[in-house]
Write a protein that holds these residues in place. Structure first.
Motif, short mmCIF file in Angstrom:
data_model
loop_
_atom_site.label_atom_id
_atom_site.label_comp_id
_atom_site.label_asym_id
_atom_site.label_seq_id
_atom_site.Cartn_x
_atom_site.Cartn_y
_atom_site.Cartn_z
N PRO A 15 0.82 -1.22 0.00
CA PRO A 15 0.00 0.00 0.00
C PRO A 15 0.86 1.26 0.00
O PRO A 15 1.37 1.69 1.04
N ASP A 16 1.05 1.86 -1.14
CA ASP A 16 1.77 3.11 -1.26
C ASP A 16 1.13 3.93 -2.36
O ASP A 16 0.13 3.53 -2.96
N SER A 17 1.68 5.09 -2.64
CA SER A 17 1.13 5.99 -3.65
C SER A 17 1.93 5.97 -4.94
O SER A 17 1.79 6.88 -5.76
N TRP A 18 2.75 4.95 -5.15
CA TRP A 18 3.55 4.84 -6.37
C TRP A 18 2.86 3.95 -7.39
O TRP A 18 2.28 2.92 -7.04
N THR A 19 2.90 4.36 -8.63
CA THR A 19 2.46 3.54 -9.76
C THR A 19 3.50 3.68 -10.87
O THR A 19 4.30 4.61 -10.88
N ALA A 20 3.46 2.74 -11.79
CA ALA A 20 4.39 2.75 -12.93
C ALA A 20 3.58 2.95 -14.20
O ALA A 20 2.97 1.99 -14.70
N PRO A 21 3.53 4.16 -14.75
CA PRO A 21 2.80 4.36 -16.02
C PRO A 21 3.42 3.54 -17.15
O PRO A 21 4.63 3.57 -17.38
N VAL A 22 2.58 2.77 -17.82
CA VAL A 22 3.02 1.90 -18.90
C VAL A 22 2.61 2.44 -20.26
O VAL A 22 3.37 2.40 -21.23
N ASP A 23 1.41 2.99 -20.37
CA ASP A 23 0.91 3.47 -21.65
C ASP A 23 -0.12 4.55 -21.38
O ASP A 23 -0.80 4.55 -20.35
N VAL A 24 -0.24 5.47 -22.33
CA VAL A 24 -1.24 6.53 -22.25
C VAL A 24 -1.68 6.84 -23.68
O VAL A 24 -0.86 6.93 -24.59
N VAL A 25 -2.98 6.97 -23.87
CA VAL A 25 -3.56 7.20 -25.19
C VAL A 25 -4.62 8.28 -25.06
O VAL A 25 -5.40 8.29 -24.09
N TRP A 49 3.66 12.46 -22.71
CA TRP A 49 4.72 11.46 -22.64
C TRP A 49 5.94 12.01 -21.90
O TRP A 49 6.65 11.25 -21.22
N ILE A 50 6.20 13.31 -22.00
CA ILE A 50 7.30 13.90 -21.23
C ILE A 50 7.01 13.81 -19.73
O ILE A 50 7.89 13.50 -18.92
N VAL A 51 5.76 14.09 -19.36
CA VAL A 51 5.37 13.98 -17.95
C VAL A 51 5.48 12.53 -17.47
O VAL A 51 5.93 12.26 -16.35
N GLN A 84 -0.56 18.47 -10.19
CA GLN A 84 -0.19 19.53 -9.27
C GLN A 84 1.31 19.77 -9.20
O GLN A 84 1.74 20.91 -9.00
N HIS A 85 2.13 18.73 -9.36
CA HIS A 85 3.56 18.87 -9.14
C HIS A 85 4.40 18.66 -10.40
O HIS A 85 5.55 19.08 -10.42
N LEU A 86 3.87 18.01 -11.41
CA LEU A 86 4.60 17.85 -12.68
C LEU A 86 3.99 18.68 -13.80
O LEU A 86 4.42 18.56 -14.95
N ALA A 87 3.00 19.51 -13.48
CA ALA A 87 2.44 20.49 -14.42
C ALA A 87 1.92 19.84 -15.69
O ALA A 87 2.16 20.33 -16.79
N TRP A 88 1.16 18.74 -15.53
CA TRP A 88 0.62 18.08 -16.72
C TRP A 88 -0.43 18.95 -17.41
O TRP A 88 -0.45 19.06 -18.64
#
Length: 361
Positions: free
Chosen positions: A28-38, A260-262, A240-244
């Motif tokens: 249980p943490d707040s980390w995830t690993a983004p794999v793909d975004v469309v 993709w840069i974010v 909020q912190h990576l300015a997406w």
């Protein structure tokens, strides 16, 4: 894109809709690993786009790690029946689908075998299973009782072999195929009863749909779906912190590139979390390297950044050069200095009589 708050007036929110596929861990943490975004176009269907994403990821995973069955957890905004037909039933690279369903859904069991010699068409649906009516529930095929540190005693029930009534509006076949009936998609209905919620509030009963090629594991199913909510922490962090959502881009291609840069920046922070020391404020509690949050890692990343290498060329100096040393005589010039200033030509004297006529005609 439609209003995510569900405004009944159909209010539209300007912007682009994106679908993220993130890998979550069992801890249980707040980390995830983004794999793909469309990006989802306005004329596209979110479920169809999600199925295409999952198919591409599963087939790529099957080439590198054969035999591994990934698990995809979908929120209530997606149709788990369509995902089961498109992803879980893929003969080349299947996956397990876990989707949340409404608590008022109705499903049906398989009909009993037709009696030999009886006339009429065989039945398609058997007994009715209504999630909101406990009197229609048969004996569960799987059942688990466990105690969790966060949710307390948990009771999980599952009924396998149920299917919804096919809708004629679903386009299961190709558009040029007519008269083909919609198939019956079977799956398992899971009911998760929680004793307490992690935050203040009344715990709610979860109804899930799951289907996959591997044997069902109820303990994995309910834990995997509750871990899915870690994606909400990622959405808030990148906004909020990576300015997406800060840049006001004009074209969808620019939004795709910035997204993709974010995602790459978030991945860099996730990989560097074990190399950064906690730089907490006086009123914050100390965290270890294993429990650092994304915000703490971003705060301490500035101390690690100077020690990282970069494939880019060294930056050019932004200031001008030192110039000629001071207190040294000026070198002689071959030509005498020239004055480029052009003098104003002499104007003719103004006739007083003419000026008076101009002022007082």
């Amino acid at each position: 894109m439609p209003d995510p708050g569900g405004d009944p007036r159909g209010r539209m929110v300007p912007g682009w809709a994106y679908q993220w596929v993130c890998q979550v861990s069992a801890t249980p943490d707040s980390w995830t690993a983004p794999v793909d975004v469309v990006r989802v176009d306005p004329e596209d269907n979110a479920t169809e786009v999600a199925c295409a994403q999952m198919n591409g990821l599963v087939r790529g995973l099957a080439r590198h790690r054969p035999g591994v069955v990934p698990v995809f957890c979908l929120d209530a905004g997606y149709c788990p029946i369509t995902a089961t037909a498109r992803v879980a039933s893929d003969p080349h690279a299947p996956a397990r689908i876990i989707g949340r369903i409404r608590r008022d859904r109705v499903f049906y069991c398989d009909p009993p075998a037709k009696t030999p010699g009886s006339g009429g068409r065989p039945k398609l649906h058997g007994d009715r299973f209504a999630c909101a009516d406990p009197t229609t529930w048969p004996e569960p095929t799987h059942e688990v009782h466990t105690v969790d540190d966060t949710y307390g005693p948990v009771h999980v029930q599952a009924w396998a072999g149920l299917h919804p009534k096919p809708s004629k509006r679903r386009r299961w076949a190709a558009k040029n195929t007519k008269g083909l009936a919609a198939p019956i998609i079977r799956g398992t209905i899971v009911r998760v009863s929680l004793t307490r919620a992690p935050e203040a509030g009344t715990p709610q009963t979860l109804w899930l749909w799951t289907a996959g090629p591997d044997p069902i594991n109820l303990d994995l199913i309910w834990r995997a779906y509750l871990r899915r909510f870690a994606i909400e922490h990622t959405n808030r962090f990148i906004k909020q912190h990576l300015a997406w959502t800060t840049p006001a881009v004009r074209h969808p291609s620019q939004a795709d590139l910035w997204t993709w840069i974010v995602a790459a920046a978030h991945t860099q922070l996730r990989l560097a979390r074990t190399l950064i020391a906690d730089q907490r404020l006086p009123w914050e509690r100390p965290l270890t390297t294993a429990t650092l949050t994304p915000f703490r890692v971003r705060r301490g990343f500035r101390s690690l950044h100077p020690h990282l290498t970069t494939p880019a060329k060294p930056p050019k100096p932004s200031r001008p050069g030192p110039g000629r040393p001071q207190r040294q005589p000026q070198p002689a010039t071959n030509q005498p200095p020239q004055d480029d200033h052009q003098k104003t030509p002499n104007r003719p004297a103004l006739n007083p009589q003419r000026a008076s006529r101009a002022l007082f005609p």
